[in-house]
Design an enzyme around this catalytic site. Sequence first.
Site, PDB file in Angstrom:
ATOM      1  N   GLU A 293      25.312 -44.831 103.960  1.00  0.00           N
ATOM      2  CA  GLU A 293      24.171 -44.731 103.054  1.00  0.00           C
ATOM      3  C   GLU A 293      24.675 -44.163 101.744  1.00  0.00           C
ATOM      4  O   GLU A 293      25.137 -43.017 101.694  1.00  0.00           O
ATOM      5  CB  GLU A 293      23.113 -43.783 103.628  1.00  0.00           C
ATOM      6  CG  GLU A 293      22.333 -44.365 104.781  1.00  0.00           C
ATOM      7  CD  GLU A 293      21.275 -43.385 105.317  1.00  0.00           C
ATOM      8  OE1 GLU A 293      20.491 -43.813 106.169  1.00  0.00           O
ATOM      9  OE2 GLU A 293      21.253 -42.217 104.893  1.00  0.00           O
TER      10      GLU A 293
ATOM     11  N   ASP B 240      14.622 -33.631 100.010  1.00  0.00           N
ATOM     12  CA  ASP B 240      15.902 -33.041 100.387  1.00  0.00           C
ATOM     13  C   ASP B 240      15.896 -31.525 100.399  1.00  0.00           C
ATOM     14  O   ASP B 240      15.255 -30.876  99.582  1.00  0.00           O
ATOM     15  CB  ASP B 240      16.995 -33.530  99.423  1.00  0.00           C
ATOM     16  CG  ASP B 240      17.361 -34.973  99.701  1.00  0.00           C
ATOM     17  OD1 ASP B 240      17.783 -35.260 100.831  1.00  0.00           O
ATOM     18  OD2 ASP B 240      17.209 -35.823  98.792  1.00  0.00           O
TER      19      ASP B 240
ATOM     20  N   TYR C 218      14.040 -46.211 110.231  1.00  0.00           N
ATOM     21  CA  TYR C 218      14.619 -44.860 110.147  1.00  0.00           C
ATOM     22  C   TYR C 218      13.568 -43.867 110.638  1.00  0.00           C
ATOM     23  O   TYR C 218      12.562 -43.650 109.964  1.00  0.00           O
ATOM     24  CB  TYR C 218      15.015 -44.587 108.696  1.00  0.00           C
ATOM     25  CG  TYR C 218      15.821 -43.328 108.441  1.00  0.00           C
ATOM     26  CD1 TYR C 218      15.406 -42.079 108.893  1.00  0.00           C
ATOM     27  CD2 TYR C 218      17.005 -43.387 107.708  1.00  0.00           C
ATOM     28  CE1 TYR C 218      16.148 -40.940 108.640  1.00  0.00           C
ATOM     29  CE2 TYR C 218      17.756 -42.247 107.436  1.00  0.00           C
ATOM     30  CZ  TYR C 218      17.311 -41.016 107.905  1.00  0.00           C
ATOM     31  OH  TYR C 218      18.043 -39.890 107.635  1.00  0.00           O
TER      32      TYR C 218
END
Lengths: 258, 293
Positions: A40, A51, A165
Amino acid sequence: MLSFANKPSLIAYITCGDPDLATSRDVATACIDAGACVIELGVPFSDPVADGPVIQRATDRALRQGTSLKHVFELARDLRKQSDVGLIIFSYLNPVLRFGYQKFADACHENGLDGALITDLPVEEAQGYLQQMQKRRLSTIFLAAPTSTDQRLKRIAQASTGFVYAVARTGVTGARQQMSEEAKTLVSRIRRIAKLPVAVGFGISTGEQVAAVSSYADAAVVGSAIVQTIEQNPGKEASSVAKFIEQLSAVSRQYSAI
Amino acid sequence: MGKHRVIAETGAGQHGVATATVCALFGFECVVYMGTEDMRRQELNVFRMRLLGAEVRGVESGSRTLKDAINEAMRDWVTNVRTTHYMLGSVLGAHPYPIMVRDFHRVIGREARAQVLKAEGKLPSAIIACVGGGSNAIGIFHEFLKDRKVQLIGVEAGGRSGKLGDHAARFHGGSPGVLQGTFSYVLQDKNGQIATTHSVSAGLDYPSIGPEHAWLKDQGRAEYVSAGDVEALEATTMLARTEGIIPALESAHAVAEVIKRAPRMKKSDIVVVNVSGRGDKDIGIMRENLRVE
Protein backbone atom coordinates in the site's frame (compact mmCIF):
# COMPACT_ATOMS: atom_id res chain seq x y z
CA MET A 1 -1.57 -8.28 -9.23
CA LEU A 2 -3.76 -8.69 -6.16
CA SER A 3 -3.28 -12.26 -4.96
CA PHE A 4 -3.41 -13.75 -1.48
CA ALA A 5 -2.13 -17.24 -2.26
CA ASN A 6 0.98 -17.14 -0.05
CA LYS A 7 0.44 -17.72 3.67
CA PRO A 8 0.59 -15.68 5.72
CA SER A 9 -0.55 -13.05 3.24
CA LEU A 10 0.89 -9.76 4.33
CA ILE A 11 -0.08 -6.33 3.06
CA ALA A 12 2.59 -3.75 3.85
CA TYR A 13 1.79 -0.04 4.16
CA ILE A 14 4.38 2.68 3.80
CA THR A 15 4.01 6.46 3.77
CA CYS A 16 5.70 7.49 0.53
CA GLY A 17 8.45 10.06 0.94
CA ASP A 18 9.18 9.14 4.56
CA PRO A 19 11.95 10.04 5.14
CA ASP A 20 12.51 10.47 1.36
CA LEU A 21 11.42 8.81 -1.88
CA ALA A 22 14.62 6.83 -2.45
CA THR A 23 14.26 5.23 0.98
CA SER A 24 10.59 4.49 0.31
CA ARG A 25 11.65 2.65 -2.85
CA ASP A 26 14.21 0.60 -0.92
CA VAL A 27 11.76 -0.17 1.88
CA ALA A 28 9.03 -1.23 -0.57
CA THR A 29 11.51 -3.48 -2.38
CA ALA A 30 12.56 -4.98 0.96
CA CYS A 31 8.88 -5.66 1.79
CA ILE A 32 8.40 -7.39 -1.56
CA ASP A 33 11.55 -9.50 -1.10
CA ALA A 34 10.44 -10.43 2.41
CA GLY A 35 7.22 -11.84 0.95
CA ALA A 36 4.58 -9.10 1.20
CA CYS A 37 1.83 -9.82 -1.31
CA VAL A 38 0.50 -6.26 -1.60
CA ILE A 39 2.20 -2.89 -1.03
CA GLU A 40 0.00 0.00 0.00
CA LEU A 41 1.63 3.20 -1.17
CA GLY A 42 0.47 5.86 1.27
CA VAL A 43 0.03 9.39 -0.10
CA PRO A 44 0.92 11.90 2.61
CA PHE A 45 -1.90 14.34 3.44
CA SER A 46 -1.85 17.39 5.68
CA ASP A 47 -4.84 16.26 7.76
CA PRO A 48 -4.70 12.48 8.28
CA VAL A 49 -7.78 12.10 10.50
CA ALA A 50 -7.80 8.28 10.29
CA ASP A 51 -4.21 7.97 11.45
CA GLY A 52 -2.59 7.69 14.84
CA PRO A 53 0.61 9.50 15.94
CA VAL A 54 3.10 7.19 14.14
CA ILE A 55 1.70 7.77 10.64
CA GLN A 56 0.99 11.43 11.47
CA ARG A 57 4.70 11.93 12.12
CA ALA A 58 5.62 10.03 8.93
CA THR A 59 3.22 12.26 7.00
CA ASP A 60 4.90 15.38 8.38
CA ARG A 61 8.31 14.10 7.31
CA ALA A 62 7.05 13.19 3.84
CA LEU A 63 5.33 16.54 3.32
CA ARG A 64 8.47 18.40 4.36
CA GLN A 65 10.13 16.60 1.42
CA GLY A 66 7.36 17.94 -0.82
CA THR A 67 6.01 14.47 -1.63
CA SER A 68 2.94 14.55 -3.86
CA LEU A 69 0.78 12.10 -5.78
CA LYS A 70 3.03 12.53 -8.81
CA HIS A 71 6.00 11.17 -6.84
CA VAL A 72 3.94 8.23 -5.64
CA PHE A 73 3.17 7.34 -9.25
CA GLU A 74 6.88 7.47 -10.11
CA LEU A 75 7.60 5.17 -7.20
CA ALA A 76 4.89 2.74 -8.36
CA ARG A 77 6.37 2.68 -11.88
CA ASP A 78 9.81 1.80 -10.50
CA LEU A 79 8.41 -0.98 -8.32
CA ARG A 80 6.32 -2.39 -11.15
CA LYS A 81 9.46 -2.79 -13.28
CA GLN A 82 10.91 -5.20 -10.74
CA SER A 83 7.90 -7.10 -9.47
CA ASP A 84 4.33 -8.21 -10.17
CA VAL A 85 3.37 -7.78 -6.50
CA GLY A 86 0.03 -6.11 -5.74
CA LEU A 87 0.38 -2.32 -5.72
CA ILE A 88 -2.34 -0.03 -4.47
CA ILE A 89 -2.54 3.63 -3.61
CA PHE A 90 -3.72 4.49 -0.12
CA SER A 91 -4.82 8.10 0.05
CA TYR A 92 -7.15 10.64 1.56
CA LEU A 93 -9.62 12.07 -0.89
CA ASN A 94 -8.53 15.67 -1.36
CA PRO A 95 -5.19 15.06 -3.15
CA VAL A 96 -7.01 12.68 -5.53
CA LEU A 97 -9.90 15.09 -6.06
CA ARG A 98 -7.46 17.88 -6.82
CA PHE A 99 -5.57 15.63 -9.27
CA GLY A 100 -8.87 14.75 -10.97
CA TYR A 101 -10.56 11.31 -11.01
CA GLN A 102 -9.95 10.62 -14.69
CA LYS A 103 -6.32 11.71 -14.58
CA PHE A 104 -5.87 9.67 -11.39
CA ALA A 105 -7.29 6.50 -12.94
CA ASP A 106 -5.19 7.01 -16.07
CA ALA A 107 -2.03 7.50 -14.00
CA CYS A 108 -2.79 4.42 -11.87
CA HIS A 109 -3.16 2.41 -15.06
CA GLU A 110 -0.06 3.80 -16.75
CA ASN A 111 2.16 3.27 -13.72
CA GLY A 112 1.24 -0.33 -13.07
CA LEU A 113 -0.98 0.09 -10.04
CA ASP A 114 -3.71 -2.46 -9.32
CA GLY A 115 -6.09 -0.15 -7.56
CA ALA A 116 -6.67 2.34 -4.79
CA LEU A 117 -8.20 2.83 -1.37
CA ILE A 118 -9.48 6.30 -0.53
CA THR A 119 -9.85 6.43 3.23
CA ASP A 120 -12.41 9.22 3.53
CA LEU A 121 -14.47 8.61 0.41
CA PRO A 122 -17.78 7.07 1.51
CA VAL A 123 -19.36 4.65 -0.99
CA GLU A 124 -22.41 6.91 -1.15
CA GLU A 125 -20.31 9.67 -2.74
CA ALA A 126 -18.05 7.47 -4.89
CA GLN A 127 -19.94 7.35 -8.20
CA GLY A 128 -17.63 9.58 -10.24
CA TYR A 129 -14.53 7.92 -8.84
CA LEU A 130 -15.85 4.39 -9.43
CA GLN A 131 -16.72 5.17 -13.01
CA GLN A 132 -13.21 6.29 -13.87
CA MET A 133 -11.54 3.45 -11.98
CA GLN A 134 -13.79 0.83 -13.59
CA LYS A 135 -13.02 2.19 -17.04
CA ARG A 136 -9.37 1.34 -16.38
CA ARG A 137 -10.20 -1.99 -14.71
CA LEU A 138 -8.64 -0.84 -11.46
CA SER A 139 -9.59 -2.28 -8.08
CA THR A 140 -11.50 -0.03 -5.71
CA ILE A 141 -11.06 -1.03 -2.11
CA PHE A 142 -13.27 0.39 0.64
CA LEU A 143 -13.05 0.25 4.41
CA ALA A 144 -15.61 -1.63 6.48
CA ALA A 145 -15.84 -0.87 10.20
CA PRO A 146 -17.11 -2.95 13.12
CA THR A 147 -19.88 -0.37 13.48
CA SER A 148 -21.01 -0.63 9.83
CA THR A 149 -24.56 -1.95 9.55
CA ASP A 150 -25.33 -4.94 7.30
CA GLN A 151 -27.02 -2.60 4.87
CA ARG A 152 -23.88 -0.49 4.67
CA LEU A 153 -21.64 -3.58 4.37
CA LYS A 154 -23.68 -4.55 1.31
CA ARG A 155 -23.02 -1.20 -0.33
CA ILE A 156 -19.34 -1.42 0.55
CA ALA A 157 -19.13 -4.93 -0.89
CA GLN A 158 -20.91 -3.81 -4.07
CA ALA A 159 -18.47 -0.96 -4.65
CA SER A 160 -15.36 -2.97 -3.73
CA THR A 161 -13.21 -4.98 -6.11
CA GLY A 162 -9.93 -6.77 -5.36
CA PHE A 163 -10.61 -7.10 -1.66
CA VAL A 164 -12.53 -5.58 1.23
CA TYR A 165 -10.51 -3.91 3.97
CA ALA A 166 -11.96 -4.75 7.38
CA VAL A 167 -10.98 -2.30 10.09
CA ALA A 168 -10.06 -4.44 13.09
CA ARG A 169 -11.58 -2.14 15.71
CA THR A 170 -13.07 1.31 16.06
CA GLY A 171 -10.31 3.90 16.04
CA VAL A 172 -7.32 5.23 14.14
CA THR A 173 -4.24 3.42 12.82
CA GLY A 174 -1.54 2.32 15.24
CA ALA A 175 -0.34 -0.69 17.19
CA ARG A 176 -2.47 -2.24 19.91
CA GLN A 177 -1.50 -4.85 22.47
CA GLN A 178 -4.42 -7.09 21.73
CA MET A 179 -6.52 -7.91 18.72
CA SER A 180 -10.17 -7.59 19.55
CA GLU A 181 -12.80 -10.18 18.78
CA GLU A 182 -14.53 -7.44 16.77
CA ALA A 183 -12.35 -8.15 13.75
CA LYS A 184 -13.32 -11.80 13.57
CA THR A 185 -17.02 -10.99 13.86
CA LEU A 186 -16.75 -8.32 11.18
CA VAL A 187 -14.95 -10.66 8.75
CA SER A 188 -17.63 -13.32 9.13
CA ARG A 189 -20.34 -10.69 8.56
CA ILE A 190 -18.57 -9.55 5.38
CA ARG A 191 -18.16 -13.16 4.20
CA ARG A 192 -21.91 -13.65 4.43
CA ILE A 193 -22.38 -10.71 2.06
CA ALA A 194 -19.38 -10.70 -0.29
CA LYS A 195 -17.32 -13.27 -2.19
CA LEU A 196 -14.26 -10.99 -2.24
CA PRO A 197 -11.10 -11.66 -0.23
CA VAL A 198 -11.07 -9.84 3.11
CA ALA A 199 -7.99 -8.18 4.59
CA VAL A 200 -7.84 -7.04 8.21
CA GLY A 201 -5.89 -3.98 9.25
CA PHE A 202 -5.46 -1.30 11.97
CA GLY A 203 -3.41 -2.25 15.01
CA ILE A 204 -1.53 -5.33 13.74
CA SER A 205 2.13 -5.35 14.74
CA THR A 206 3.16 -8.84 15.91
CA GLY A 207 3.53 -12.30 14.36
CA GLU A 208 1.03 -13.63 16.85
CA GLN A 209 -1.57 -11.12 15.67
CA VAL A 210 -0.81 -11.94 12.02
CA ALA A 211 -1.35 -15.64 12.78
CA ALA A 212 -4.62 -14.93 14.55
CA VAL A 213 -5.90 -12.79 11.68
CA SER A 214 -4.70 -15.29 9.06
CA SER A 215 -6.84 -17.99 10.64
CA TYR A 216 -10.04 -16.23 9.55
CA ALA A 217 -9.10 -13.55 6.99
CA ASP A 218 -7.29 -13.64 3.65
CA ALA A 219 -4.62 -11.14 4.55
CA ALA A 220 -3.27 -8.99 7.36
CA VAL A 221 -2.28 -5.35 6.86
CA VAL A 222 0.76 -4.06 8.73
CA GLY A 223 1.23 -0.30 8.60
CA SER A 224 2.20 1.72 11.65
CA ALA A 225 4.61 -1.02 12.85
CA ILE A 226 6.55 -0.75 9.56
CA VAL A 227 6.46 3.04 9.65
CA GLN A 228 7.75 2.97 13.23
CA THR A 229 10.58 0.62 12.21
CA ILE A 230 11.54 3.17 9.54
CA GLU A 231 11.42 5.98 12.09
CA GLN A 232 13.58 4.15 14.62
CA ASN A 233 16.29 2.98 12.22
CA PRO A 234 17.63 5.99 10.33
CA GLY A 235 20.17 4.99 7.69
CA LYS A 236 19.20 1.31 7.74
CA GLU A 237 15.45 1.55 7.12
CA ALA A 238 15.18 -1.11 4.39
CA SER A 239 17.21 -3.81 6.12
CA SER A 240 15.39 -3.20 9.42
CA VAL A 241 11.98 -3.45 7.76
CA ALA A 242 13.07 -6.63 5.93
CA LYS A 243 14.14 -8.18 9.21
CA PHE A 244 10.88 -7.11 10.88
CA ILE A 245 8.70 -8.65 8.17
CA GLU A 246 10.69 -11.88 8.02
CA GLN A 247 10.33 -12.21 11.76
CA LEU A 248 6.61 -11.43 11.56
CA SER A 249 6.12 -14.15 8.93
CA ALA A 250 8.24 -16.68 10.81
CA VAL A 251 6.38 -16.17 14.09
CA SER A 252 3.08 -16.26 12.28
CA ARG A 253 3.93 -19.56 10.58
CA GLN A 254 5.00 -21.00 13.90
CA TYR A 255 1.69 -20.04 15.51
CA SER A 256 -0.32 -21.28 12.55
CA ALA A 257 1.42 -24.65 12.78
CA ILE A 258 0.34 -25.15 16.40
CA MET B 1 -28.57 7.52 22.53
CA GLY B 2 -27.30 5.98 25.76
CA LYS B 3 -24.01 7.85 25.52
CA HIS B 4 -22.44 9.24 28.66
CA ARG B 5 -19.45 11.05 27.23
CA VAL B 6 -19.46 14.22 25.11
CA ILE B 7 -16.55 15.57 23.10
CA ALA B 8 -16.24 18.85 21.23
CA GLU B 9 -13.66 20.97 19.46
CA THR B 10 -13.39 24.67 19.95
CA GLY B 11 -11.55 27.54 18.32
CA ALA B 12 -12.49 30.72 20.14
CA GLY B 13 -13.68 28.68 23.08
CA GLN B 14 -17.33 29.73 22.91
CA HIS B 15 -18.56 26.35 21.73
CA GLY B 16 -16.31 24.65 24.26
CA VAL B 17 -17.80 26.71 27.07
CA ALA B 18 -21.34 25.97 25.86
CA THR B 19 -20.60 22.25 25.69
CA ALA B 20 -18.95 22.25 29.10
CA THR B 21 -21.97 24.07 30.55
CA VAL B 22 -24.45 21.55 29.19
CA CYS B 23 -22.30 18.63 30.36
CA ALA B 24 -22.06 20.10 33.85
CA LEU B 25 -25.81 20.46 34.00
CA PHE B 26 -26.55 16.92 32.83
CA GLY B 27 -23.61 15.21 34.48
CA PHE B 28 -21.83 14.05 31.30
CA GLU B 29 -18.12 13.47 31.03
CA CYS B 30 -16.79 16.26 28.80
CA VAL B 31 -13.58 16.50 26.76
CA VAL B 32 -12.87 19.58 24.64
CA TYR B 33 -10.12 19.61 22.02
CA MET B 34 -8.44 22.94 21.37
CA GLY B 35 -5.33 23.94 19.46
CA THR B 36 -2.59 25.11 21.81
CA GLU B 37 -2.29 28.39 19.88
CA ASP B 38 -5.99 28.98 20.54
CA MET B 39 -5.59 27.97 24.20
CA ARG B 40 -2.96 30.67 24.52
CA ARG B 41 -5.02 33.41 22.91
CA GLN B 42 -8.37 32.41 24.44
CA GLU B 43 -7.03 31.70 27.89
CA LEU B 44 -10.13 33.01 29.66
CA ASN B 45 -12.40 30.49 27.95
CA VAL B 46 -9.98 27.66 28.77
CA PHE B 47 -10.36 28.59 32.41
CA ARG B 48 -14.15 28.79 32.10
CA MET B 49 -14.31 25.29 30.59
CA ARG B 50 -12.10 23.87 33.34
CA LEU B 51 -14.15 25.65 35.98
CA LEU B 52 -17.20 23.91 34.57
CA GLY B 53 -15.49 20.56 34.99
CA ALA B 54 -14.47 19.85 31.38
CA GLU B 55 -11.12 18.40 30.40
CA VAL B 56 -9.44 20.65 27.83
CA ARG B 57 -6.99 18.71 25.66
CA GLY B 58 -4.40 20.80 23.86
CA VAL B 59 -3.67 19.88 20.23
CA GLU B 60 -0.11 20.43 19.03
CA SER B 61 -0.39 19.39 15.37
CA GLY B 62 -0.56 21.62 12.28
CA SER B 63 -1.09 25.30 13.01
CA ARG B 64 -2.46 24.33 16.47
CA THR B 65 -5.83 25.95 15.74
CA LEU B 66 -9.43 24.97 15.00
CA LYS B 67 -8.78 22.60 12.08
CA ASP B 68 -6.31 20.59 14.13
CA ALA B 69 -8.71 20.45 17.07
CA ILE B 70 -11.40 18.99 14.76
CA ASN B 71 -8.93 16.36 13.48
CA GLU B 72 -8.22 15.27 17.03
CA ALA B 73 -11.88 15.26 18.04
CA MET B 74 -12.66 13.07 15.01
CA ARG B 75 -9.91 10.63 16.01
CA ASP B 76 -11.39 10.41 19.49
CA TRP B 77 -14.88 10.01 18.08
CA VAL B 78 -14.10 7.10 15.73
CA THR B 79 -12.33 5.37 18.62
CA ASN B 80 -15.05 5.87 21.23
CA VAL B 81 -18.13 6.20 19.06
CA ARG B 82 -20.08 3.62 21.06
CA THR B 83 -19.97 5.67 24.25
CA THR B 84 -19.32 9.17 22.96
CA HIS B 85 -21.30 11.85 21.16
CA TYR B 86 -19.37 14.41 19.14
CA MET B 87 -20.91 17.86 19.50
CA LEU B 88 -19.46 19.62 16.46
CA GLY B 89 -19.41 23.36 16.93
CA SER B 90 -20.02 24.66 13.45
CA VAL B 91 -21.81 23.87 10.18
CA LEU B 92 -18.95 21.54 9.22
CA GLY B 93 -18.12 17.86 9.15
CA ALA B 94 -19.96 15.01 7.48
CA HIS B 95 -23.70 14.97 6.84
CA PRO B 96 -25.93 15.55 8.77
CA TYR B 97 -23.82 17.86 10.96
CA PRO B 98 -24.07 20.98 8.76
CA ILE B 99 -27.85 20.66 8.68
CA MET B 100 -28.20 19.86 12.38
CA VAL B 101 -26.01 22.76 13.47
CA ARG B 102 -27.81 25.12 11.09
CA ASP B 103 -31.19 24.11 12.46
CA PHE B 104 -30.02 24.73 16.03
CA HIS B 105 -28.76 28.19 15.01
CA ARG B 106 -31.89 29.18 13.10
CA VAL B 107 -33.28 30.57 16.33
CA ILE B 108 -31.02 33.60 15.73
CA GLY B 109 -32.73 34.45 12.42
CA ARG B 110 -36.20 33.75 13.74
CA GLU B 111 -35.64 36.08 16.65
CA ALA B 112 -33.99 38.76 14.50
CA ARG B 113 -36.82 38.68 11.96
CA ALA B 114 -39.52 39.02 14.60
CA GLN B 115 -37.66 41.80 16.40
CA VAL B 116 -36.91 43.90 13.33
CA LEU B 117 -40.50 43.64 12.14
CA LYS B 118 -41.73 44.69 15.55
CA ALA B 119 -39.30 47.57 15.96
CA GLU B 120 -39.20 48.92 12.39
CA GLY B 121 -42.27 47.47 10.73
CA LYS B 122 -40.21 46.28 7.74
CA LEU B 123 -37.48 43.88 6.76
CA PRO B 124 -33.83 45.02 6.80
CA SER B 125 -31.93 45.95 3.63
CA ALA B 126 -28.98 43.82 4.62
CA ILE B 127 -27.84 41.26 7.17
CA ILE B 128 -24.15 41.02 7.93
CA ALA B 129 -22.44 38.23 9.83
CA CYS B 130 -18.90 36.90 10.19
CA VAL B 131 -18.11 33.49 8.71
CA GLY B 132 -15.61 31.03 10.13
CA GLY B 133 -17.27 27.66 9.74
CA GLY B 134 -20.34 29.83 9.38
CA SER B 135 -22.85 28.72 12.00
CA ASN B 136 -23.88 32.14 13.33
CA ALA B 137 -24.14 33.43 9.75
CA ILE B 138 -26.23 30.54 8.44
CA GLY B 139 -28.33 30.79 11.59
CA ILE B 140 -29.30 34.38 10.89
CA PHE B 141 -29.37 34.06 7.06
CA HIS B 142 -31.65 31.08 6.87
CA GLU B 143 -34.83 32.73 8.04
CA PHE B 144 -34.40 35.47 5.39
CA LEU B 145 -33.49 33.28 2.38
CA LYS B 146 -36.92 33.72 0.80
CA ASP B 147 -36.91 37.47 1.32
CA ARG B 148 -34.99 38.11 -1.89
CA LYS B 149 -34.70 41.86 -1.22
CA VAL B 150 -32.74 41.28 1.96
CA GLN B 151 -29.06 41.25 1.08
CA LEU B 152 -27.10 38.57 2.91
CA ILE B 153 -23.43 39.34 3.49
CA GLY B 154 -20.87 37.03 5.05
CA VAL B 155 -17.53 38.38 6.20
CA GLU B 156 -14.47 36.14 6.16
CA ALA B 157 -11.16 36.76 7.89
CA GLY B 158 -8.77 38.65 5.63
CA GLY B 159 -5.96 38.16 8.15
CA ARG B 160 -2.73 40.06 7.55
CA SER B 161 -2.48 39.75 3.75
CA GLY B 162 -3.96 38.09 0.68
CA LYS B 163 -1.14 35.53 0.51
CA LEU B 164 -2.04 31.86 1.05
CA GLY B 165 -1.36 31.12 4.72
CA ASP B 166 -1.96 34.71 5.83
CA HIS B 167 -5.77 34.68 5.86
CA ALA B 168 -8.91 32.54 6.08
CA ALA B 169 -10.88 33.95 3.12
CA ARG B 170 -11.98 30.71 1.46
CA PHE B 171 -14.02 32.49 -1.20
CA HIS B 172 -11.03 34.65 -2.10
CA GLY B 173 -8.31 32.12 -2.83
CA GLY B 174 -9.94 28.79 -2.03
CA SER B 175 -11.19 26.13 -4.44
CA PRO B 176 -13.53 23.11 -4.18
CA GLY B 177 -12.15 20.33 -2.01
CA VAL B 178 -12.92 17.91 0.79
CA LEU B 179 -11.81 18.50 4.36
CA GLN B 180 -13.08 16.64 7.42
CA GLY B 181 -15.99 15.12 5.56
CA THR B 182 -17.23 18.29 3.90
CA PHE B 183 -17.14 19.20 0.21
CA SER B 184 -16.83 22.97 0.04
CA TYR B 185 -14.40 25.76 -0.77
CA VAL B 186 -11.02 24.98 0.77
CA LEU B 187 -7.73 26.85 1.02
CA GLN B 188 -5.24 24.39 -0.42
CA ASP B 189 -2.08 24.10 -2.50
CA LYS B 190 -1.78 22.67 -6.00
CA ASN B 191 -1.36 19.14 -4.64
CA GLY B 192 -4.51 19.25 -2.52
CA GLN B 193 -2.68 19.75 0.77
CA ILE B 194 -4.71 21.96 3.11
CA ALA B 195 -3.13 25.38 3.62
CA THR B 196 -2.43 26.93 6.98
CA THR B 197 -4.50 29.99 7.86
CA HIS B 198 -4.18 33.11 9.94
CA SER B 199 -6.64 35.42 11.64
CA VAL B 200 -6.51 37.56 14.75
CA SER B 201 -9.75 35.81 15.72
CA ALA B 202 -9.51 32.12 16.59
CA GLY B 203 -13.11 31.45 15.56
CA LEU B 204 -12.57 32.48 11.93
CA ASP B 205 -9.17 30.82 11.56
CA TYR B 206 -10.21 27.77 9.49
CA PRO B 207 -9.35 26.71 5.89
CA SER B 208 -12.84 25.55 4.84
CA ILE B 209 -16.36 26.90 5.14
CA GLY B 210 -19.78 25.38 5.78
CA PRO B 211 -21.07 23.77 2.55
CA GLU B 212 -24.36 25.68 2.61
CA HIS B 213 -22.41 28.93 2.37
CA ALA B 214 -20.64 27.56 -0.71
CA TRP B 215 -24.05 26.82 -2.16
CA LEU B 216 -25.43 30.27 -1.30
CA LYS B 217 -22.39 31.85 -2.89
CA ASP B 218 -22.63 29.78 -6.09
CA GLN B 219 -26.36 30.58 -6.26
CA GLY B 220 -25.58 34.26 -5.85
CA ARG B 221 -28.04 34.48 -2.94
CA ALA B 222 -25.40 35.60 -0.47
CA GLU B 223 -22.32 37.73 -0.98
CA TYR B 224 -19.02 37.10 0.77
CA VAL B 225 -16.39 39.70 1.51
CA SER B 226 -13.46 39.82 3.88
CA ALA B 227 -12.10 42.10 6.59
CA GLY B 228 -8.51 42.04 7.79
CA ASP B 229 -7.08 41.87 11.32
CA VAL B 230 -6.53 45.63 11.53
CA GLU B 231 -10.02 46.47 10.25
CA ALA B 232 -11.58 44.14 12.82
CA LEU B 233 -9.60 45.72 15.64
CA GLU B 234 -10.57 49.21 14.52
CA ALA B 235 -14.21 48.18 14.30
CA THR B 236 -13.99 46.86 17.86
CA THR B 237 -12.97 50.26 19.13
CA MET B 238 -15.65 52.07 17.14
CA LEU B 239 -18.46 49.79 18.32
CA ALA B 240 -17.26 50.03 21.90
CA ARG B 241 -17.24 53.85 21.80
CA THR B 242 -20.42 54.46 19.85
CA GLU B 243 -22.70 51.71 21.16
CA GLY B 244 -21.05 50.64 24.39
CA ILE B 245 -20.68 47.09 23.09
CA ILE B 246 -17.32 45.30 23.05
CA PRO B 247 -17.72 42.62 20.36
CA ALA B 248 -15.77 39.38 20.05
CA LEU B 249 -13.03 39.75 17.44
CA GLU B 250 -14.93 37.33 15.20
CA SER B 251 -18.05 39.52 15.23
CA ALA B 252 -15.89 42.63 14.82
CA HIS B 253 -15.22 41.45 11.24
CA ALA B 254 -18.93 41.83 10.52
CA VAL B 255 -18.98 45.24 12.20
CA ALA B 256 -16.05 46.31 9.98
CA GLU B 257 -18.15 45.55 6.90
CA VAL B 258 -21.03 47.64 8.27
CA ILE B 259 -18.64 50.57 8.73
CA LYS B 260 -17.46 50.21 5.12
CA ARG B 261 -20.94 49.92 3.68
CA ALA B 262 -22.99 52.35 5.74
CA PRO B 263 -21.81 55.60 4.06
CA ARG B 264 -23.13 54.27 0.71
CA MET B 265 -26.56 53.44 2.11
CA LYS B 266 -29.73 55.49 2.43
CA LYS B 267 -30.84 56.79 5.83
CA SER B 268 -33.97 54.66 5.58
CA ASP B 269 -31.97 51.44 5.05
CA ILE B 270 -31.76 49.05 7.95
CA VAL B 271 -28.72 46.87 8.51
CA VAL B 272 -28.79 43.98 10.95
CA VAL B 273 -25.35 42.94 12.14
CA ASN B 274 -24.96 39.71 14.04
CA VAL B 275 -22.75 40.41 17.03
CA SER B 276 -22.36 36.71 17.64
CA GLY B 277 -20.01 36.90 20.59
CA ARG B 278 -18.90 39.29 23.25
CA GLY B 279 -15.36 40.52 23.54
CA ASP B 280 -14.45 39.60 27.11
CA LYS B 281 -12.46 36.60 25.91
CA ASP B 282 -10.42 38.82 23.58
CA ILE B 283 -9.49 41.60 25.98
CA GLY B 284 -5.90 40.32 26.16
CA ILE B 285 -5.45 40.46 22.37
CA MET B 286 -7.13 43.87 22.24
CA ARG B 287 -4.73 45.14 24.91
CA GLU B 288 -1.75 43.92 22.91
CA ASN B 289 -2.98 45.45 19.67
CA LEU B 290 -4.96 48.56 20.46
CA ARG B 291 -3.51 51.77 21.81
CA VAL B 292 -6.27 53.01 24.07
CA GLU B 293 -5.83 56.40 25.65
